[in-house]
Design a protein around this motif. Structure first.
Motif, PDB file in Angstrom:
ATOM      1  N   SER A 153      13.264  48.554  46.433  1.00 66.11           N
ATOM      2  CA  SER A 153      13.658  49.896  45.981  1.00 66.11           C
ATOM      3  C   SER A 153      13.069  50.960  46.887  1.00 66.11           C
ATOM      4  O   SER A 153      13.742  51.945  47.251  1.00 66.11           O
ATOM      5  CB  SER A 153      13.189  50.119  44.532  1.00 66.11           C
ATOM      6  N   ILE A 154      11.789  50.771  47.257  1.00 66.19           N
ATOM      7  CA  ILE A 154      11.149  51.727  48.165  1.00 66.19           C
ATOM      8  C   ILE A 154      11.855  51.715  49.521  1.00 66.19           C
ATOM      9  O   ILE A 154      12.104  52.771  50.129  1.00 66.19           O
ATOM     10  CB  ILE A 154       9.648  51.391  48.319  1.00 66.19           C
ATOM     11  N   ALA A 155      12.207  50.510  50.007  1.00 68.02           N
ATOM     12  CA  ALA A 155      12.903  50.395  51.296  1.00 68.02           C
ATOM     13  C   ALA A 155      14.268  51.070  51.253  1.00 68.02           C
ATOM     14  O   ALA A 155      14.766  51.564  52.275  1.00 68.02           O
ATOM     15  CB  ALA A 155      13.050  48.925  51.668  1.00 68.02           C
ATOM     16  N   ALA A 156      14.875  51.117  50.045  1.00 67.95           N
ATOM     17  CA  ALA A 156      16.198  51.734  49.898  1.00 67.95           C
ATOM     18  C   ALA A 156      16.104  53.235  49.668  1.00 67.95           C
ATOM     19  O   ALA A 156      17.129  53.898  49.433  1.00 67.95           O
ATOM     20  CB  ALA A 156      16.939  51.074  48.735  1.00 67.95           C
ATOM     21  N   GLY A 157      14.883  53.787  49.691  1.00 72.09           N
ATOM     22  CA  GLY A 157      14.716  55.233  49.544  1.00 72.09           C
ATOM     23  C   GLY A 157      14.466  55.692  48.122  1.00 72.09           C
ATOM     24  O   GLY A 157      14.413  56.907  47.863  1.00 72.09           O
ATOM     25  N   MET A 158      14.321  54.765  47.173  1.00 70.88           N
ATOM     26  CA  MET A 158      14.035  55.125  45.786  1.00 70.88           C
ATOM     27  C   MET A 158      12.538  55.384  45.619  1.00 70.88           C
ATOM     28  O   MET A 158      11.716  54.987  46.455  1.00 70.88           O
ATOM     29  CB  MET A 158      14.475  54.004  44.841  1.00 70.88           C
ATOM     30  N   LYS A 159      12.174  56.049  44.528  1.00 71.52           N
ATOM     31  CA  LYS A 159      10.776  56.296  44.195  1.00 71.52           C
ATOM     32  C   LYS A 159      10.321  55.305  43.126  1.00 71.52           C
ATOM     33  O   LYS A 159      11.081  55.000  42.207  1.00 71.52           O
ATOM     34  CB  LYS A 159      10.587  57.730  43.684  1.00 71.52           C
ATOM     35  N   VAL A 160       9.111  54.820  43.292  1.00 69.29           N
ATOM     36  CA  VAL A 160       8.546  53.889  42.314  1.00 69.29           C
ATOM     37  C   VAL A 160       7.273  54.511  41.751  1.00 69.29           C
ATOM     38  O   VAL A 160       6.405  54.962  42.505  1.00 69.29           O
ATOM     39  CB  VAL A 160       8.231  52.513  42.946  1.00 69.29           C
ATOM     40  N   TYR A 161       7.182  54.560  40.410  1.00 68.52           N
ATOM     41  CA  TYR A 161       6.035  55.185  39.762  1.00 68.52           C
ATOM     42  C   TYR A 161       5.306  54.180  38.862  1.00 68.52           C
ATOM     43  O   TYR A 161       5.934  53.332  38.208  1.00 68.52           O
ATOM     44  CB  TYR A 161       6.475  56.369  38.888  1.00 68.52           C
ATOM     45  N   GLN A 162       3.976  54.303  38.860  1.00 74.65           N
ATOM     46  CA  GLN A 162       3.161  53.641  37.843  1.00 74.65           C
ATOM     47  C   GLN A 162       2.728  54.733  36.868  1.00 74.65           C
ATOM     48  O   GLN A 162       2.061  55.696  37.252  1.00 74.65           O
ATOM     49  CB  GLN A 162       1.934  52.977  38.470  1.00 74.65           C
ATOM     50  N   ILE A 163       3.153  54.597  35.600  1.00 73.49           N
ATOM     51  CA  ILE A 163       2.923  55.656  34.612  1.00 73.49           C
ATOM     52  C   ILE A 163       2.054  55.103  33.489  1.00 73.49           C
ATOM     53  O   ILE A 163       2.454  54.162  32.784  1.00 73.49           O
ATOM     54  CB  ILE A 163       4.260  56.170  34.037  1.00 73.49           C
ATOM     55  N   GLU A 164       0.872  55.666  33.334  1.00 70.22           N
ATOM     56  CA  GLU A 164      -0.022  55.261  32.243  1.00 70.22           C
ATOM     57  C   GLU A 164       0.008  56.344  31.173  1.00 70.22           C
ATOM     58  O   GLU A 164      -0.325  57.507  31.431  1.00 70.22           O
ATOM     59  CB  GLU A 164      -1.452  55.063  32.748  1.00 70.22           C
ATOM     60  N   VAL A 165       0.420  55.972  29.964  1.00 69.53           N
ATOM     61  CA  VAL A 165       0.557  56.918  28.849  1.00 69.53           C
ATOM     62  C   VAL A 165      -0.528  56.619  27.819  1.00 69.53           C
ATOM     63  O   VAL A 165      -0.693  55.470  27.394  1.00 69.53           O
ATOM     64  CB  VAL A 165       1.950  56.811  28.197  1.00 69.53           C
ATOM     65  N   THR A 166      -1.267  57.661  27.428  1.00 73.55           N
ATOM     66  CA  THR A 166      -2.303  57.518  26.403  1.00 73.55           C
ATOM     67  C   THR A 166      -1.904  58.335  25.179  1.00 73.55           C
ATOM     68  O   THR A 166      -1.633  59.543  25.289  1.00 73.55           O
ATOM     69  CB  THR A 166      -3.672  58.014  26.920  1.00 73.55           C
ATOM     70  N   LEU A 167      -1.845  57.661  24.017  1.00 75.62           N
ATOM     71  CA  LEU A 167      -1.527  58.351  22.763  1.00 75.62           C
ATOM     72  C   LEU A 167      -2.809  58.843  22.097  1.00 75.62           C
ATOM     73  O   LEU A 167      -3.892  58.320  22.336  1.00 75.62           O
ATOM     74  CB  LEU A 167      -0.783  57.400  21.814  1.00 75.62           C
ATOM     75  N   ARG A 168      -2.666  59.847  21.253  1.00 80.74           N
ATOM     76  CA  ARG A 168      -3.827  60.381  20.543  1.00 80.74           C
ATOM     77  C   ARG A 168      -4.400  59.341  19.582  1.00 80.74           C
ATOM     78  O   ARG A 168      -3.682  58.474  19.081  1.00 80.74           O
ATOM     79  CB  ARG A 168      -3.428  61.636  19.757  1.00 80.74           C
ATOM     80  N   GLU A 169      -5.720  59.441  19.349  1.00 82.89           N
ATOM     81  CA  GLU A 169      -6.400  58.481  18.463  1.00 82.89           C
ATOM     82  C   GLU A 169      -5.824  58.511  17.052  1.00 82.89           C
ATOM     83  O   GLU A 169      -5.768  57.493  16.367  1.00 82.89           O
ATOM     84  CB  GLU A 169      -7.902  58.797  18.413  1.00 82.89           C
ATOM     85  N   ASP A 170      -5.393  59.702  16.603  1.00 80.67           N
ATOM     86  CA  ASP A 170      -4.892  59.833  15.223  1.00 80.67           C
ATOM     87  C   ASP A 170      -3.381  59.626  15.124  1.00 80.67           C
ATOM     88  O   ASP A 170      -2.768  59.951  14.103  1.00 80.67           O
ATOM     89  CB  ASP A 170      -5.260  61.207  14.654  1.00 80.67           C
ATOM     90  N   CYS A 171      -2.783  59.079  16.186  1.00 75.05           N
ATOM     91  CA  CYS A 171      -1.333  58.827  16.170  1.00 75.05           C
ATOM     92  C   CYS A 171      -1.008  57.769  15.118  1.00 75.05           C
ATOM     93  O   CYS A 171      -1.564  56.673  15.125  1.00 75.05           O
ATOM     94  CB  CYS A 171      -0.861  58.367  17.549  1.00 75.05           C
ATOM     95  N   VAL A 172      -0.101  58.087  14.220  1.00 77.44           N
ATOM     96  CA  VAL A 172       0.243  57.179  13.116  1.00 77.44           C
ATOM     97  C   VAL A 172       1.422  56.290  13.494  1.00 77.44           C
ATOM     98  O   VAL A 172       1.405  55.083  13.285  1.00 77.44           O
ATOM     99  CB  VAL A 172       0.567  57.984  11.835  1.00 77.44           C
ATOM    100  N   LEU A 173       2.455  56.868  14.065  1.00 78.40           N
ATOM    101  CA  LEU A 173       3.675  56.119  14.391  1.00 78.40           C
ATOM    102  C   LEU A 173       3.706  55.818  15.888  1.00 78.40           C
ATOM    103  O   LEU A 173       4.482  56.412  16.647  1.00 78.40           O
ATOM    104  CB  LEU A 173       4.905  56.913  13.960  1.00 78.40           C
ATOM    105  N   LYS A 174       2.855  54.904  16.318  1.00 78.04           N
ATOM    106  CA  LYS A 174       2.764  54.601  17.745  1.00 78.04           C
ATOM    107  C   LYS A 174       4.081  54.053  18.288  1.00 78.04           C
ATOM    108  O   LYS A 174       4.516  54.417  19.383  1.00 78.04           O
ATOM    109  CB  LYS A 174       1.624  53.610  18.003  1.00 78.04           C
ATOM    110  N   ALA A 175       4.700  53.142  17.555  1.00 79.35           N
ATOM    111  CA  ALA A 175       5.951  52.533  18.019  1.00 79.35           C
ATOM    112  C   ALA A 175       7.035  53.592  18.206  1.00 79.35           C
ATOM    113  O   ALA A 175       7.824  53.550  19.157  1.00 79.35           O
ATOM    114  CB  ALA A 175       6.406  51.452  17.045  1.00 79.35           C
ATOM    115  N   ALA A 176       7.084  54.575  17.294  1.00 77.43           N
ATOM    116  CA  ALA A 176       8.095  55.635  17.390  1.00 77.43           C
ATOM    117  C   ALA A 176       7.865  56.496  18.626  1.00 77.43           C
ATOM    118  O   ALA A 176       8.821  56.874  19.334  1.00 77.43           O
ATOM    119  CB  ALA A 176       8.053  56.498  16.132  1.00 77.43           C
TER     120      ALA A 176
END
Length: 689
Positions: A153-176
């Motif tokens: 993908s990088i060779a074809a000119g696309m961008k590749v991202y590593q995205i780390e997402v952190t939810l709040r400690e009091d998050c109730v509906l994590k799956a949602a």
């Protein structure tokens, strides 16, 4: 070294260690603080590693080595067990089992286990890796194929991202919240992988963080901002992945594997050097340590002593031994008959001694073929655990009678039918947790798997405390599929209705799943069990549960039987089905509603005339006012079989009637008598309805 010479030993011992590993992991899951269980698992992994390395199965050795590292940290209390570690260890055990089975099938035992090894290394390194700025962590979820996709993908000119997402400690509906994040990502490009897996994220099997790898054309700042605007998202770390980073990841994995191998060698060299070090460097053991060592040595010596008293024998050799003994038994019966005819005392004494010796030999030969059903049962707790988790049900499996013994031939064939019945019990039998609570039942369903002897048969029962079988639903399905007519349905008893479940292709499942609903379950069970000379039945109470009962012959080779004459033919009746013999007057037989009955011990039981049932030619009608009978049993039911003459009791060799004479009524096989004649072996269970 001749690998083939030791391959069968390696396979047998590997299976034993893998089974022990699974059993102990299940036990540890219930008692995660018990270090002694961890010690047992560690020893199994260590032994398996040594055997596989010796045999040249490097993938098995590499994976068990990484398992050892994790288990070593746990037993030294440097690491605590949690659900994530359990899942990884179970996955590793499954991978090891798959590689061993590949070897059994003639394969090389190789597999791509680098991803599992990477996760185990992550655990040893301190848990989940965190993505630092400008670098990609070596997460397990990215295999070689996914890394290649990102490179292309990088060779074809696309961008590749590593995205780390952190939810709040009091998050109730994590799956949602995760669902909303994935919605943004899927609209922005292609998700290549995630850590943990998408399935685990959907089931909230993670703490507060998850990492996603995305191929996209969008700008990094816009993407980060859109994700950060999702409610209860605390932090978003987005790293642009370059081709150099991916190359470093691949090289890092190879270097890590080499470093681990070198560290293992260095550790062993240090241990050896420490053993011959200076007195100042020696550790003074306490009395408690010495006692513990002494106990370990005694246990090791006991295990070694036990191991030296057992040997492994190929089952084919036992089959040959059994066939030779069967021929010897036929000749013994012939000698006994000749000795009785000749009447010489010396010959009779010799034949009697030979009979006693061969009887002892018979017991030994039969016991050599007997195997505890535990060899089949021990694979079920892990299976029940996995299925219960996939169905989101709470299930307890209670096993009794696992030390009951069966002929090895039966043991080898009974596993798959029992798997069908257990899956049926979980999927069809047990209700969902909310349904059980609404019905006033414990939220954890119970499945009882039991085995016990009865005469020359072994019974295996699978009973659940679920919703039971809906008689009306079974009848409606049977009528709809033209299995029976509406007129026939009105006359059927509960037992006859439940028997419809074994019809070919019959299923009451409303939805097709991986577990049931395809109509290929219970009919397969019935066919397999009947091919082993057994029977299967089912009883059920609506709302209370269902019980499947499997009746199997104790052995398929030799049984004790009563020889009888009916008309001009000789037959054998298994002693295990006989209650007693009796002589009754013809006048005692009464005809009630077309059925002939005779009084028997405060009961009235049916009378069976085999010459009529089996159409046996009779030269002349007997004028004797009395009848000789054999009272037979099927469960709680009794019947009296009329015979013309009792010949006597003897051990007989079961012989198959071949592939053309199948489904014969009331005949289960044949035997060769001492005079060379063939006698059919009657099946009492068919005679009693």
């Amino acid at each position: 070294m001749d690998v083939n010479q030791y391959l069968s030993v390696f396979i047998d011992e590997s299976r034993e260690h893998l089974q022990a590993m699974n059993d102990q992991l299940l036990e540890l899951e219930q008692q995660p603080e018990d270090i002694s269980i961890v010690q047992t698992i560690f020893r199994s992994a260590h032994t398996l590693k040594g055997m596989s390395a010796t045999m040249g199965f490097e993938d098995i050795a590499s994976l068990t080595h990484e398992m050892e590292n994790v288990l070593d940290m746990i037993r030294n209390e440097k690491l605590s067990m949690n659900e994530a570690i359990f899942e990884v260890l179970f996955q590793a055990a499954d991978a090891l089992e798959a590689m061993v089975e590949d070897i059994v099938e003639g394969g090389s035992g190789t597999s791509d286990v680098q991803s599992l090894i990477a996760v185990l290394q992550q655990i040893v390194g301190g848990g989940e890796p965190v993505a630092a700025k400008g670098e990609v962590h070596q997460t397990l979820s990215l295999d070689e194929f996914q890394l290649s996709v990102m490179q292309q993908s990088i060779a074809a000119g696309m961008k590749v991202y590593q995205i780390e997402v952190t939810l709040r400690e009091d998050c109730v509906l994590k799956a949602a919240r995760c669902f909303m994040v994935f919605g943004i990502l899927e609209n922005s490009g292609e998700v290549v992988g995630s850590e943990p897996s998408v399935e685990d994220i959907e089931q909230e099997k993670f703490e507060q963080k998850f990492t996603v790898y995305l191929v996209s054309e969008r700008d990094a700042a816009e993407l980060r901002s859109e994700i950060a605007n999702v409610s209860e998202v605390e932090q978003v770390i987005l790293v642009s992945v370059t081709e150099e980073m991916l190359i470093q990841v691949k090289e890092g994995r190879r270097e890590a594997a080499a470093a681990n191998a070198a560290a293992a060698v260095q550790s062993e060299e240090k241990a050896a050097a420490g053993a011959v070090g200076s007195p100042a460097g020696k550790i003074q053991k306490t009395q408690k340590d010495e006692q513990a060592t002494d106990r370990k040595n005694k246990a090791r010596n006991a295990r070694a002593s036990s191991a030296n008293r057992t040997i492994r024998v190929d089952i084919e050799r036992l089959d040959v031994l059994m066939n030779l003994f069967s021929e010897l038994l036929i000749d013994r019966v012939r000698l006994e008959q000749l000795a009785a005819e000749i009447g010489r005392a010396e010959l009779s004494d010799t034949v009697e001694h030979m009979a006693r010796v061969s009887a002892d030999l018979q017991n030994i030969v039969l016991k050599l073929r007997m195997v505890q059903v535990d060899t089949v049962f021990n694979r079920f707790p892990r299976m029940i655990r996995d299925i219960a988790k996939s169905l989101d049900k709470k299930v307890e499996l209670v096993i009794t009678g696992a030390d009951t013994e069966l002929d090895r031939t039966v043991i080898d064939e009974i596993g798959d039918p029992l798997v069908h019945l257990l899956r049926n019990a979980i999927d069809h039998g047990l209700e969902a947790t909310n349904e059980r609570i609404a019905a006033g039942k414990p939220e954890t369903g119970t499945i009882q798997l039991s085995a016990f002897h009865s005469g020359s048969h072994v019974f295996i029962e699978i009973e659940d405390d679920g919703k039971g079988i809906n008689r009306d639903k079974v009848l409606a399905t049977a009528i709809k599929r033209n299995v029976i007519s509406e007129e026939q349905a009105e006359k059927l008893s509960d037992e006859e209705v439940f028997r419809l479940l074994f019809a070919s292709g019959f299923s009451t499942a409303e939805q097709i799943s991986d577990l049931s609903g395809r109509g290929v379950g219970l009919d397969v069970v019935k066919s397999k069990i009947e091919s082993l000379g057994g029977q299967v039945s089912v009883t059920s109470r609506l709302g209370r549960g269902t019980k499947f009962s499997v009746q199997l012959p104790l052995t398929l080779s030799i049984i004790s039987a009563m020889l009888v004459r009916i008309g001009v033919e000789k037959f054998a009746l298994p002693i295990s089905s006989i209650v007693e013999t009796a002589i009754v007057s013809r006048k005692e037989i009464r005809k009630v509603h077309g059925n002939q009955l005779v009084p028997y011990r405060d009961h009235v039981i049916p009378v069976i005339f085999l010459d009529e049932v089996l159409d046996i030619p009779v030269h002349e009608v007997s004028a004797d006012p009395t009848l000789e009978m054999v009272v037979i049993r099927k469960g709680e039911k009794l019947a009296a079989v009329v015979v013309d003459e009792f010949i006597g009791q003897q051990d007989i060799v079961l012989k198959s009637l071949g592939q053309y004479l199948t489904q014969l009524f009331a005949v289960s096989g044949a035997t060769i008598l001492g005079d060379g004649q063939v006698a059919l072996i009657l099946e009492p269970n068919d005679l009693i309805k």
